[in-house]
Design a protein around this motif. Sequence first.
Motif: not given
Length: 235
Positions: A129-153
């Motif tokens: 299953p997709r593994h997400m890393i969520s912090t105050k400013h970041f959402r990181i999807n380790k499977d799709t290797r996508e990074v959102l910083l305060d909602g911006t890719a």
Amino acid sequence: MRILVIEDNESVCEMIGMFFLKEGIEGEFVHNGLDGFNRYKEGGWDLLIVDWMLPGMDGVTLCRKIRQEKSKIPIIMLTAKDSESDQVLGLEMGADDYVTKPFSPLALMARIKAVARRYQRAGDTEDEPRHMISTKHFRINKDTREVLLDGTAITNLTPKEFDLLSYLASNPRQVFTREQLLERVWGYQFYGDERTVDVHIKRLRKKVGTAAQPFFHTVWGVGYKFDETVEANEN
């Protein structure tokens, strides 16, 4: 393992070839950058070793063209250039690691094995299953290797910058030495050049950090940590 080596120095190729034989690696050697790119496109390779200075097409251009095709094949760059700007350029073009000439064949073999292990681990988790890393400013999807910083890719991270960001963000405020980061992110402990870590941290600060929120903090005399609090130590 099948490795394509694109290197115009025949003595270097002979040296690498001897160690490939010892390690049971199937290697093919091409001495021209354009020929090497065409041979790569035929497929079936597990890893590429690319020299920086090549006739026909230089190694940096070759690496960039491969990444433009969305290929995730691991690439180790050989270079006689040891300045930080040159190292950054190679990494920015998509190389996973670099080895500075002259180099020890044992050190090169350690890099090859480390990169191969890292990619194998990534392949082993593709069906999980997709593994997400969520912090105050970041959402990181380790499977799709996508990074959102305060909602911006954030789309301009190199593969290794993503790996380093993911690892540090998974361990907020924990301090790591350069040696620990080499071992846990790059996968080798003794042969890694500590400047590799410094270069990647510097690039991450420029790409995702600000003066008010640097995210990646130097702990003097120790190493680095990921911390999203403004009150963290200055870099």
